[in-house]
Design a protein around this motif. Structure first.
Motif, PDB file in Angstrom:
ATOM      1  N   GLY A  15       0.815  -1.206   0.000  1.00 15.36           N
ATOM      2  CA  GLY A  15       0.000   0.000   0.000  1.00 15.36           C
ATOM      3  C   GLY A  15       0.853   1.262   0.000  1.00 15.36           C
ATOM      4  O   GLY A  15       0.553   2.236  -0.696  1.00 15.36           O
ATOM      5  N   LEU A  16       1.940   1.243   0.773  1.00 19.94           N
ATOM      6  CA  LEU A  16       2.851   2.383   0.797  1.00 19.94           C
ATOM      7  C   LEU A  16       3.527   2.579  -0.556  1.00 19.94           C
ATOM      8  O   LEU A  16       3.674   3.713  -1.025  1.00 19.94           O
ATOM      9  N   VAL A  17       3.922   1.485  -1.185  1.00 20.50           N
ATOM     10  CA  VAL A  17       4.553   1.578  -2.505  1.00 20.50           C
ATOM     11  C   VAL A  17       3.575   2.177  -3.503  1.00 20.50           C
ATOM     12  O   VAL A  17       3.928   3.088  -4.267  1.00 20.50           O
ATOM     13  N   GLU A  76       1.009   4.085  -2.939  1.00 20.45           N
ATOM     14  CA  GLU A  76       0.697   5.469  -2.606  1.00 20.45           C
ATOM     15  C   GLU A  76       1.879   6.419  -2.825  1.00 20.45           C
ATOM     16  O   GLU A  76       1.713   7.540  -3.319  1.00 20.45           O
ATOM     17  N   LEU A  77       3.079   5.986  -2.466  1.00 25.00           N
ATOM     18  CA  LEU A  77       4.220   6.893  -2.460  1.00 25.00           C
ATOM     19  C   LEU A  77       5.042   6.898  -3.747  1.00 25.00           C
ATOM     20  O   LEU A  77       5.689   7.905  -4.047  1.00 25.00           O
ATOM     21  N   ALA A  78       5.048   5.812  -4.497  1.00 17.80           N
ATOM     22  CA  ALA A  78       5.886   5.736  -5.702  1.00 17.80           C
ATOM     23  C   ALA A  78       5.571   6.846  -6.705  1.00 17.80           C
ATOM     24  O   ALA A  78       6.501   7.503  -7.192  1.00 17.80           O
ATOM     25  N   PRO A  79       4.308   7.100  -7.052  1.00 21.58           N
ATOM     26  CA  PRO A  79       4.050   8.183  -8.008  1.00 21.58           C
ATOM     27  C   PRO A  79       4.489   9.551  -7.496  1.00 21.58           C
ATOM     28  O   PRO A  79       5.009  10.368  -8.262  1.00 21.58           O
ATOM     29  N   ARG A  80       4.332   9.795  -6.204  1.00 25.78           N
ATOM     30  CA  ARG A  80       4.774  11.070  -5.627  1.00 25.78           C
ATOM     31  C   ARG A  80       6.291  11.204  -5.698  1.00 25.78           C
ATOM     32  O   ARG A  80       6.812  12.260  -6.027  1.00 25.78           O
ATOM     33  N   TRP A  81       7.001  10.124  -5.365  1.00 25.52           N
ATOM     34  CA  TRP A  81       8.459  10.166  -5.403  1.00 25.52           C
ATOM     35  C   TRP A  81       8.952  10.378  -6.833  1.00 25.52           C
ATOM     36  O   TRP A  81       9.852  11.176  -7.078  1.00 25.52           O
ATOM     37  N   GLN A  82       8.348   9.660  -7.788  1.00 25.92           N
ATOM     38  CA  GLN A  82       8.764   9.795  -9.183  1.00 25.92           C
ATOM     39  C   GLN A  82       8.512  11.207  -9.699  1.00 25.92           C
ATOM     40  O   GLN A  82       9.352  11.775 -10.400  1.00 25.92           O
ATOM     41  N   ALA A  83       7.375  11.800  -9.365  1.00 23.19           N
ATOM     42  CA  ALA A  83       7.069  13.166  -9.799  1.00 23.19           C
ATOM     43  C   ALA A  83       8.060  14.157  -9.175  1.00 23.19           C
ATOM     44  O   ALA A  83       8.558  15.053  -9.858  1.00 23.19           O
ATOM     45  N   ARG A  84       8.347  13.984  -7.903  1.00 23.18           N
ATOM     46  CA  ARG A  84       9.305  14.878  -7.238  1.00 23.18           C
ATOM     47  C   ARG A  84      10.696  14.729  -7.843  1.00 23.18           C
ATOM     48  O   ARG A  84      11.405  15.724  -8.048  1.00 23.18           O
ATOM     49  N   HIS A  85      11.068  13.518  -8.149  1.00 25.63           N
ATOM     50  CA  HIS A  85      12.375  13.264  -8.748  1.00 25.63           C
ATOM     51  C   HIS A  85      12.471  13.919 -10.133  1.00 25.63           C
ATOM     52  O   HIS A  85      13.465  14.566 -10.449  1.00 25.63           O
ATOM     53  N   ARG A  86      11.435  13.762 -10.941  1.00 26.00           N
ATOM     54  CA  ARG A  86      11.401  14.400 -12.277  1.00 26.00           C
ATOM     55  C   ARG A  86      11.468  15.910 -12.149  1.00 26.00           C
ATOM     56  O   ARG A  86      12.204  16.572 -12.887  1.00 26.00           O
ATOM     57  N   ARG A 139      10.926   0.502  -4.398  1.00 25.02           N
ATOM     58  CA  ARG A 139      10.498  -0.437  -3.350  1.00 25.02           C
ATOM     59  C   ARG A 139      11.666  -0.742  -2.407  1.00 25.02           C
ATOM     60  O   ARG A 139      11.508  -0.769  -1.189  1.00 25.02           O
ATOM     61  N   ASP A 140      12.854  -0.964  -2.970  1.00 25.89           N
ATOM     62  CA  ASP A 140      14.031  -1.246  -2.150  1.00 25.89           C
ATOM     63  C   ASP A 140      14.426  -0.041  -1.298  1.00 25.89           C
ATOM     64  O   ASP A 140      14.820  -0.184  -0.144  1.00 25.89           O
ATOM     65  N   ARG A 141      14.317   1.148  -1.865  1.00 31.77           N
ATOM     66  CA  ARG A 141      14.621   2.362  -1.113  1.00 31.77           C
ATOM     67  C   ARG A 141      13.643   2.532   0.049  1.00 31.77           C
ATOM     68  O   ARG A 141      14.023   2.921   1.152  1.00 31.77           O
ATOM     69  N   LEU A 142      12.371   2.261  -0.210  1.00 34.68           N
ATOM     70  CA  LEU A 142      11.352   2.365   0.835  1.00 34.68           C
ATOM     71  C   LEU A 142      11.626   1.363   1.952  1.00 34.68           C
ATOM     72  O   LEU A 142      11.574   1.713   3.138  1.00 34.68           O
ATOM     73  N   LEU A 143      11.943   0.118   1.601  1.00 33.39           N
ATOM     74  CA  LEU A 143      12.230  -0.892   2.616  1.00 33.39           C
ATOM     75  C   LEU A 143      13.456  -0.508   3.442  1.00 33.39           C
ATOM     76  O   LEU A 143      13.459  -0.670   4.671  1.00 33.39           O
ATOM     77  N   ALA A 144      14.486  -0.002   2.796  1.00 31.42           N
ATOM     78  CA  ALA A 144      15.678   0.423   3.523  1.00 31.42           C
ATOM     79  C   ALA A 144      15.345   1.549   4.494  1.00 31.42           C
ATOM     80  O   ALA A 144      15.831   1.570   5.637  1.00 31.42           O
ATOM     81  N   THR A 145      14.499   2.475   4.067  1.00 32.39           N
ATOM     82  CA  THR A 145      14.094   3.580   4.937  1.00 32.39           C
ATOM     83  C   THR A 145      13.300   3.074   6.131  1.00 32.39           C
ATOM     84  O   THR A 145      13.533   3.488   7.274  1.00 32.39           O
ATOM     85  N   LEU A 146      12.364   2.150   5.886  1.00 30.59           N
ATOM     86  CA  LEU A 146      11.544   1.612   6.976  1.00 30.59           C
ATOM     87  C   LEU A 146      12.394   0.843   7.986  1.00 30.59           C
ATOM     88  O   LEU A 146      12.199   0.964   9.200  1.00 30.59           O
ATOM     89  N   VAL A 147      13.344   0.039   7.489  1.00 29.84           N
ATOM     90  CA  VAL A 147      14.220  -0.710   8.393  1.00 29.84           C
ATOM     91  C   VAL A 147      15.083   0.257   9.198  1.00 29.84           C
ATOM     92  O   VAL A 147      15.266   0.079  10.404  1.00 29.84           O
ATOM     93  N   HIS A 148      15.592   1.278   8.542  1.00 27.15           N
ATOM     94  CA  HIS A 148      16.413   2.264   9.262  1.00 27.15           C
ATOM     95  C   HIS A 148      15.599   2.969  10.343  1.00 27.15           C
ATOM     96  O   HIS A 148      16.074   3.152  11.474  1.00 27.15           O
ATOM     97  N   LEU A 149      14.388   3.369  10.009  1.00 25.78           N
ATOM     98  CA  LEU A 149      13.557   4.058  10.995  1.00 25.78           C
ATOM     99  C   LEU A 149      13.192   3.148  12.165  1.00 25.78           C
ATOM    100  O   LEU A 149      13.088   3.611  13.308  1.00 25.78           O
TER     101      LEU A 149
END
Length: 70
Positions: free
Chosen positions: A11-13, A15-25, A48-58
């Motif tokens: 669900g997070l992927v 919801e957040l993937a399009p926002r991240w891609q737009a911000r990156h562009r 997805r891998d970046r999100l998982l790394a962030t969640l594990v770090h947090l």
């Protein structure tokens, strides 16, 4: 490792993937460039891998030295 179920992570992927891609562009388009957008090195990890790394770090405060299973 994250304390979240697979369904919540998906669900997070979604919801957040399009926002991240737009911000990156937008970030790429905002600066003067010598080459076109999309040229050069590609991301090593997918969103997805970046999100998982962030969640594990947090959750655990781990460093990047901790290996991720593929």
């Amino acid at each position: 490792m994250t304390g979240l179920s697979r369904l919540v992570i998906e669900g997070l992927v979604v919801e957040l993937a399009p926002r991240w891609q737009a911000r990156h562009r937008d970030r790429l388009a905002a600066r003067a460039r010598r080459r076109g957008i999309g040229a050069g090195a590609k991301h090593r990890f997918a969103f997805r891998d970046r999100l998982l790394a962030t969640l594990v770090h947090l959750r655990h405060g781990l460093t990047h030295d901790v290996p991720f299973p593929s």
